[in-house]
Design an enzyme around this catalytic site. Structure first.
Site, PDB file in Angstrom:
ATOM      1  N   ARG A 237       0.869  -1.179   0.000  1.00 55.19           N
ATOM      2  CA  ARG A 237       0.000   0.000   0.000  1.00 55.19           C
ATOM      3  C   ARG A 237       0.900   1.221   0.000  1.00 55.19           C
ATOM      4  O   ARG A 237       1.964   1.217   0.619  1.00 55.19           O
ATOM      5  CB  ARG A 237      -0.908   0.034   1.244  1.00 55.19           C
ATOM      6  CG  ARG A 237      -2.117  -0.878   1.175  1.00 55.19           C
ATOM      7  CD  ARG A 237      -3.158  -0.379   0.166  1.00 55.19           C
ATOM      8  NE  ARG A 237      -4.319  -1.255   0.085  1.00 55.19           N
ATOM      9  CZ  ARG A 237      -4.461  -2.252  -0.797  1.00 55.19           C
ATOM     10  NH1 ARG A 237      -3.521  -2.507  -1.670  1.00 55.19           N
ATOM     11  NH2 ARG A 237      -5.575  -2.979  -0.808  1.00 55.19           N
ATOM     12  N   GLU A 266      -2.493   7.904  -4.011  1.00 53.58           N
ATOM     13  CA  GLU A 266      -2.985   7.484  -5.325  1.00 53.58           C
ATOM     14  C   GLU A 266      -4.456   7.852  -5.507  1.00 53.58           C
ATOM     15  O   GLU A 266      -5.205   7.894  -4.526  1.00 53.58           O
ATOM     16  CB  GLU A 266      -2.725   5.992  -5.536  1.00 53.58           C
ATOM     17  CG  GLU A 266      -3.597   5.029  -4.800  1.00 53.58           C
ATOM     18  CD  GLU A 266      -3.143   3.582  -5.074  1.00 53.58           C
ATOM     19  OE1 GLU A 266      -1.992   3.237  -4.774  1.00 53.58           O
ATOM     20  OE2 GLU A 266      -3.976   2.819  -5.587  1.00 53.58           O
ATOM     21  N   HIS A 284      -1.445   0.419 -10.001  1.00 57.39           N
ATOM     22  CA  HIS A 284      -2.077  -0.518  -9.071  1.00 57.39           C
ATOM     23  C   HIS A 284      -2.663  -1.730  -9.819  1.00 57.39           C
ATOM     24  O   HIS A 284      -3.868  -1.984  -9.775  1.00 57.39           O
ATOM     25  CB  HIS A 284      -3.163   0.192  -8.245  1.00 57.39           C
ATOM     26  CG  HIS A 284      -3.448  -0.476  -6.937  1.00 57.39           C
ATOM     27  ND1 HIS A 284      -3.771   0.205  -5.789  1.00 57.39           N
ATOM     28  CD2 HIS A 284      -3.459  -1.794  -6.585  1.00 57.39           C
ATOM     29  CE1 HIS A 284      -3.961  -0.654  -4.806  1.00 57.39           C
ATOM     30  NE2 HIS A 284      -3.785  -1.864  -5.262  1.00 57.39           N
TER      31      HIS A 284
END
Ligand code: NAP
Length: 317
Positions: A237, A266, A284
């Site tokens: 993450r 993000e 991602h």
């Protein structure tokens, strides 16, 4: 009949499976839900199939009051966008999709390791720009990955799958940090500290969950401890890494490169990061394969099925 909300566009098989359980409201959109819609949803639906980006904060649960919703079935293994304690207080079970994501995410970690070490992003940009002058013996020399030392931060399902690929596929030595010792079928050294792991690794990869406990776990001390030919990869993450410290380490060539799938804020990716040649930046993509996304969604639907039938959820967190 149970009322179910699917908060985001999903593979068709997942939507079809959910429709077998009750009346489905399908929010066929790619952007996360807004706060007011989430508050209303807790009162309107019996079960919600949610995912990354839908911020189920304590404030959302408080504003909703007594929830009709019995379950937030998260599509994904990471659930740091859900305040699990607040959900529990509101009587809402939270589930995730462990295991379905492991191989896909480990494969992506290997993609980043190889792309970064072998400067594949940079090379691709060179060719696309029509700027390649031809092969020569010292062109774009990268890091040879075979036989290198891999340091895994978070030796859970994904961390172990990455280590397995690196050990058996690339003959790497494996080191790791985790909260507990692991029994593995390949040799691996557990280090006492992040600094010790970083200084003993050519490639460092993160695979811990996000959240308060791991926030900025990787920062300047880790980059300072890594060798200057070191490669850093984050598939965990974004907020596990102090992004400003990473940018500083890359700009100063303190480490050789980074491969990133996730970002602290993000989908915002800092201009400073985008300007660097020695980073590989992916949007991602960890689990982004139809087969994987279907498996994740079907597991989330299984959790909905169980809880809506008054049974124990197979994957509560
Ligand atoms: P997992 O099996 O629960 O593994 C997590 C590992 O992190 C465990 O080894 C755990 O240690 C370790 N850990 C947790 N907190 C720690 C701490 N404070 N210090 C040191 N180690 C710590 O989870 P997983 O299935 O491998 O998934 C890991 C994470 O990857 C997810 O939570 C998610 O955020 C991320 N992810 C990203 C993508 C992507 O698309 N990029 C896809 C899937 C998952 P113990 O084993 O000792 O408890």
């Amino acid at each position: 009949m149970s009322r179910i909300l699917i908060t985001r566009s999903m593979p068709e098989r997942v939507v079809a499976a959910a429709r077998e359980l009750g009346e489905v409201t399908y929010r066929d959109e790619t952007k996360p839900m807004a706060r007011d819609g989430m508050v209303a949803a807790l009162g309107d639906f019996d079960g919600i199939l949610t995912t990354l980006g839908d911020g189920w904060s304590a404030e959302v649960f408080e504003a909703a009051g007594a929830a009709r919703c019995k379950l937030l079935a998260n599509f994904g293994v990471g659930f740091n966008h859900i305040d699990v304690e607040a959900a529990r207080k509101a009587g809402v079970v939270v589930t995730n999709t462990p295991g379905t994501v492991t191989d896909g995410t480990a494969d992506l970690a290997l993609t980043l390791i190889l792309m970064t070490a072998r400067r594949a992003g940079e090379g691709e940009r060179l060719v696309r720009a029509g700027a390649w002058g031809g092969w020569h013996p010292v062109q774009m020399l990268g890091l040879h990955v075979t036989g290198k030392r891999l340091g895994v931060i978070g030796m859970g399902r994904i961390g172990q799958a990455i280590a397995r690929r690196c050990h058996f596929g690339f003959g790497m030595e494996i080191g790791y940090v985790a909260r507990s010792d692991k029994t593995l079928d390949y040799p691996a050294t557990r280090h006492e500290s992040l600094g010790a792991l970083a200084s003993a690794s050519d490639i460092v990869v993160t695979a811990v969950p996000g959240g308060a406990e791991t926030h900025h776990m990787v920062g300047t001390p880790v980059f300072e401890a890594m060798p200057d030919h070191g490669i850093f990869v984050n598939i965990a993450r974004g907020d596990v890494v102090d992004e400003a410290a990473l940018i500083a380490a890359l700009e100063a060539r303190r480490i050789a490169g980074a491969g990133l799938d996730v970002y602290e804020f993000e989908p915002e990716v800092p201009e400073a990061l985008r300007a660097l040649e020695n980073v590989v930046l992916l949007p991602h993509l960890g689990t982004a394969a139809l087969e994987v996304r279907e498996a994740m969604g079907l597991m989330a639907v299984d959790n909905l099925r169980a809880v809506l039938a008054g049974e124990v959820a197979p994957n509560s967190v």
